[in-house]
Design an enzyme around this catalytic site. Structure first.
Site, PDB file in Angstrom:
ATOM      1  N   HIS A 247       0.850  -1.193   0.000  1.00  0.00           N
ATOM      2  CA  HIS A 247       0.000   0.000   0.000  1.00  0.00           C
ATOM      3  C   HIS A 247       0.893   1.253   0.000  1.00  0.00           C
ATOM      4  O   HIS A 247       2.102   1.164   0.191  1.00  0.00           O
ATOM      5  CB  HIS A 247      -0.909   0.002   1.227  1.00  0.00           C
ATOM      6  CG  HIS A 247      -0.157  -0.107   2.519  1.00  0.00           C
ATOM      7  ND1 HIS A 247       0.367  -1.299   2.962  1.00  0.00           N
ATOM      8  CD2 HIS A 247       0.203   0.829   3.443  1.00  0.00           C
ATOM      9  CE1 HIS A 247       0.982  -1.103   4.118  1.00  0.00           C
ATOM     10  NE2 HIS A 247       0.913   0.175   4.429  1.00  0.00           N
TER      11      HIS A 247
ATOM     12  N   THR B 167       2.162   4.460  -4.513  1.00  0.00           N
ATOM     13  CA  THR B 167       3.149   4.360  -5.604  1.00  0.00           C
ATOM     14  C   THR B 167       4.234   3.332  -5.261  1.00  0.00           C
ATOM     15  O   THR B 167       4.614   3.181  -4.097  1.00  0.00           O
ATOM     16  CB  THR B 167       3.841   5.727  -5.852  1.00  0.00           C
ATOM     17  OG1 THR B 167       4.239   6.275  -4.603  1.00  0.00           O
ATOM     18  CG2 THR B 167       2.935   6.696  -6.587  1.00  0.00           C
ATOM     19  N   ARG B 168       4.745   2.652  -6.289  1.00  0.00           N
ATOM     20  CA  ARG B 168       5.891   1.752  -6.176  1.00  0.00           C
ATOM     21  C   ARG B 168       6.781   1.964  -7.397  1.00  0.00           C
ATOM     22  O   ARG B 168       6.287   1.965  -8.537  1.00  0.00           O
ATOM     23  CB  ARG B 168       5.451   0.279  -6.181  1.00  0.00           C
ATOM     24  CG  ARG B 168       4.811  -0.206  -4.895  1.00  0.00           C
ATOM     25  CD  ARG B 168       5.831  -0.306  -3.779  1.00  0.00           C
ATOM     26  NE  ARG B 168       5.266  -0.835  -2.550  1.00  0.00           N
ATOM     27  CZ  ARG B 168       4.629  -0.125  -1.618  1.00  0.00           C
ATOM     28  NH1 ARG B 168       4.436   1.159  -1.785  1.00  0.00           N
ATOM     29  NH2 ARG B 168       4.191  -0.702  -0.508  1.00  0.00           N
TER      30      ARG B 168
HETATM   31  C1  FAD Z   1       7.431   1.273   2.236  1.00  0.00           C
HETATM   32  C2  FAD Z   1       7.690   0.290   1.121  1.00  0.00           C
HETATM   33  C3  FAD Z   1       8.146   0.762  -0.091  1.00  0.00           C
HETATM   34  C4  FAD Z   1       8.401  -0.132  -1.132  1.00  0.00           C
HETATM   35  N1  FAD Z   1       8.796   0.362  -2.336  1.00  0.00           N
HETATM   36  C5  FAD Z   1       8.932  -0.458  -3.393  1.00  0.00           C
HETATM   37  C6  FAD Z   1       9.167   0.076  -4.678  1.00  0.00           C
HETATM   38  O1  FAD Z   1       9.240   1.293  -4.854  1.00  0.00           O
HETATM   39  N2  FAD Z   1       9.269  -0.799  -5.721  1.00  0.00           N
HETATM   40  C7  FAD Z   1       9.155  -2.140  -5.550  1.00  0.00           C
HETATM   41  O2  FAD Z   1       9.273  -2.866  -6.537  1.00  0.00           O
HETATM   42  N3  FAD Z   1       8.912  -2.680  -4.343  1.00  0.00           N
HETATM   43  C8  FAD Z   1       8.789  -1.867  -3.261  1.00  0.00           C
HETATM   44  N4  FAD Z   1       8.486  -2.373  -2.026  1.00  0.00           N
HETATM   45  C9  FAD Z   1       8.384  -3.832  -1.859  1.00  0.00           C
HETATM   46  C10 FAD Z   1       7.043  -4.367  -2.315  1.00  0.00           C
HETATM   47  O3  FAD Z   1       6.006  -3.522  -1.960  1.00  0.00           O
HETATM   48  C11 FAD Z   1       6.878  -5.784  -1.796  1.00  0.00           C
HETATM   49  O4  FAD Z   1       7.924  -6.553  -2.365  1.00  0.00           O
HETATM   50  C12 FAD Z   1       5.550  -6.416  -2.185  1.00  0.00           C
HETATM   51  O5  FAD Z   1       4.494  -5.590  -1.802  1.00  0.00           O
HETATM   52  C13 FAD Z   1       5.430  -7.777  -1.495  1.00  0.00           C
HETATM   53  O6  FAD Z   1       4.219  -8.404  -1.884  1.00  0.00           O
HETATM   54  P1  FAD Z   1       3.709  -9.710  -1.141  1.00  0.00           P
HETATM   55  O7  FAD Z   1       2.627 -10.268  -1.952  1.00  0.00           O
HETATM   56  O8  FAD Z   1       4.871 -10.571  -0.785  1.00  0.00           O
HETATM   57  O9  FAD Z   1       3.153  -9.160   0.272  1.00  0.00           O
HETATM   58  P2  FAD Z   1       1.712  -8.528   0.569  1.00  0.00           P
HETATM   59  O10 FAD Z   1       1.233  -7.743  -0.577  1.00  0.00           O
HETATM   60  O11 FAD Z   1       1.804  -7.889   1.898  1.00  0.00           O
HETATM   61  O12 FAD Z   1       0.783  -9.810   0.627  1.00  0.00           O
HETATM   62  C14 FAD Z   1       0.822 -10.757   1.658  1.00  0.00           C
HETATM   63  C15 FAD Z   1      -0.613 -11.024   2.027  1.00  0.00           C
HETATM   64  O13 FAD Z   1      -0.669 -12.193   2.850  1.00  0.00           O
HETATM   65  C16 FAD Z   1      -1.773 -12.025   3.683  1.00  0.00           C
HETATM   66  N5  FAD Z   1      -1.681 -12.963   4.794  1.00  0.00           N
HETATM   67  C17 FAD Z   1      -0.754 -13.021   5.765  1.00  0.00           C
HETATM   68  N6  FAD Z   1      -1.026 -13.990   6.642  1.00  0.00           N
HETATM   69  C18 FAD Z   1      -2.166 -14.581   6.217  1.00  0.00           C
HETATM   70  C19 FAD Z   1      -2.962 -15.651   6.717  1.00  0.00           C
HETATM   71  N7  FAD Z   1      -2.670 -16.287   7.867  1.00  0.00           N
HETATM   72  N8  FAD Z   1      -4.066 -16.000   6.030  1.00  0.00           N
HETATM   73  C20 FAD Z   1      -4.394 -15.349   4.885  1.00  0.00           C
HETATM   74  N9  FAD Z   1      -3.696 -14.333   4.393  1.00  0.00           N
HETATM   75  C21 FAD Z   1      -2.591 -13.949   5.038  1.00  0.00           C
HETATM   76  C22 FAD Z   1      -1.670 -10.566   4.121  1.00  0.00           C
HETATM   77  O14 FAD Z   1      -2.889 -10.077   4.610  1.00  0.00           O
HETATM   78  C23 FAD Z   1      -1.232  -9.895   2.832  1.00  0.00           C
HETATM   79  O15 FAD Z   1      -2.314  -9.309   2.134  1.00  0.00           O
HETATM   80  C24 FAD Z   1       8.225  -1.514  -0.953  1.00  0.00           C
HETATM   81  C25 FAD Z   1       7.737  -2.001   0.275  1.00  0.00           C
HETATM   82  C26 FAD Z   1       7.464  -1.103   1.313  1.00  0.00           C
HETATM   83  C27 FAD Z   1       6.933  -1.632   2.619  1.00  0.00           C
END
Ligand code: FAD
Length: 380
Positions: free
Chosen positions: A44, A47-48
């Site tokens: 969230h 922007t990324r």
């Molecule tokens: C501040 C910040 C800035 C960033 N900037 C960049 C950028 O500029 N460019 C870039 O490429 N990347 C960036 N990143 C990294 C990028 O955002 C992450 O790599 C990406 O969002 C990870 O996605 P994900 O699916 O692994 O995690 P998430 O999108 O968090 O998804 C994991 C999901 O699992 C769910 N979950 C957890 N436990 C359970 C459970 N027991 N049962 C069911 N569901 C569950 C959670 O609710 C969540 O929705 C940034 C990250 C942050 C925090």
């Protein structure tokens, strides 16, 4: 009903995997403990950055080229604007990995780019005031993605193609049983041929034996009031990664909400658990970002207008983990974060679908193997 694939976590990676699996006719169900999208994990904040020049390792570049194609395809399919091109700046003192690695990735992969001195950068993009010895790679294809809309778009297209997305249903546990995997949520029990674990910062809950490979870390980003908005508009302000003496920072043009958005990699270095992380923003959080903005982007360093807490999930070498779980042929571990994973979500979704349906990917994935941490090379 028995499923082909169960996905735990429908954030950036899980929603993309659901879409690609559904497109191939797989019966897929994805659970998220919160809304899809939500502001509790890592995806969230409006922007990324997406950049094709990649100082972290040149072998990400082929994945990035495919990721960009897939984001464009998702824009067509969903009718949403997901990408804004601004160009990307990777800047640092000469010899630092940000500038050197970015230039090397451009040279190795024949990416168009320019190398600019600090003075040239300031002439082209007047909001930038970098130290005089700094040098920058400008790669014109970079820009930013709009994460909440992108996650929703993947989920919406997945559902249109037959996937089931269960928001607000927490997964409690999983167990491999004979010819399948059984998943228990707070509402019921489900069985599938294969399991995809994409729980972001909660990954350690599902693979406790590998918990040390997934370290959640608290991050804060802030938006500061801009004196002269014309200098921070997307047309004249490339997204940046920048190493200065205070650390490594990233930032964006003004978009979606007033202000100049800036963040610092590894912020205050706080290792946390996602269930107990402090989600309030304090003066110490803002101060470190404000000092950076005042020094290097002084026209974007007014009062803080907005801020947000978010979570990184760091691996020990900050490269992703995309692999089968050792001794569990049916279980895929998908953690693409360490602060740089969002831009890859589109291609990670496609890659997971390849691994689930064909058992292999066209991309070289050894950089992302679990085995690299277990004392031997290659996929396990
Ligand atoms: C501040 C910040 C800035 C960033 N900037 C960049 C950028 O500029 N460019 C870039 O490429 N990347 C960036 N990143 C990294 C990028 O955002 C992450 O790599 C990406 O969002 C990870 O996605 P994900 O699916 O692994 O995690 P998430 O999108 O968090 O998804 C994991 C999901 O699992 C769910 N979950 C957890 N436990 C359970 C459970 N027991 N049962 C069911 N569901 C569950 C959670 O609710 C969540 O929705 C940034 C990250 C942050 C925090």
């Amino acid at each position: 009903m028995r499923y082909d694939v169960i996905i735990v976590g429908a954030g950036a990676m899980g929603s993309a995997a659901a879409m690609h699996l559904a497109a191939r006719g797989r019966r897929v169900i994805a659970f998220d403990r919160f809304d899809v999208p939500n502001d509790q994990g890592s995806s969230h904040g409006l922007t990324r950055i997406i950049r094709i020049a990649y100082y972290e390792h040149p072998s990400y570049v082929p994945l990035l080229v495919r990721a960009a194609e897939l984001w464009a395809e998702l824009e067509r399919r969903s009718g949403e604007r997901l990408f804004v091109r601004t160009g990307s700046i990777d800047a640092s003192a000469p010899g630092d990995p940000v500038f050197e690695g970015s230039r090397r990735s451009c040279e190795m992969h024949g990416l168009r780019h320019e190398v600019l001195t600090s003075a040239e950068l300031a002439r082209r993009f007047p909001a930038y005031h970098l130290p005089p010895d700094h040098v920058a790679v400008l790669q014109p294809d970079g820009g930013f993605l709009i994460p909440e809309i992108a996650v929703a778009a993947h989920a919406r297209v997945a559902v249109a193609d037959g996937a089931s997305i269960r928001a607000g249903e927490r997964v409690l546990s999983w167990e491999e049983r004979g010819d399948g995997v059984e998943v228990t949520t707070e509402r019921g029990t489900y069985i599938a041929d294969q399991l995809v674990l994409s729980a972001g910062s909660w990954m350690a809950d599902f693979v406790p034996g590998l918990a040390t490979l997934f370290e959640p870390e608290r991050q804060v980003v802030a938006w500061f009031e801009i004196g002269d908005s014309s200098k921070f508009a997307p047309g004249c302000f490339p997204v940046f990664n920048l190493t200065v003496e205070e650390g490594r920072y990233y930032g964006f043009p003004e978009w979606g909400t007033p202000g100049f958005k800036v963040g610092r990699y590894h912020h205050l270095g706080e290792r946390v658990h996602p269930d107990s992380v402090d989600r309030d923003v304090h003066d110490a959080d803002i101060d470190v970002l404000h000092a950076f903005a005042r020094r290097y982007f002084p026209e974007g360093a007014g009062r803080a207008l907005r801020s947000s807490v978010c979570l990184f999930t760091n691996t020990p070498d900050e490269h992703f983990i995309i692999d089968r779980l050792p001794d569990h042929e049916r279980v895929h571990v998908v953690s693409a974060c360490s602060g740089h994973g969002f831009k890859f979500a589109s291609v990670v979704g496609e890659t997971v679908a390849d691994l689930v349906t064909d058992g292999e990917s066209r991309f070289e994935l050894s950089l992302f193997s679990i085995g690299r941490f277990l004392g031997h090379k290659g996929r396990v």
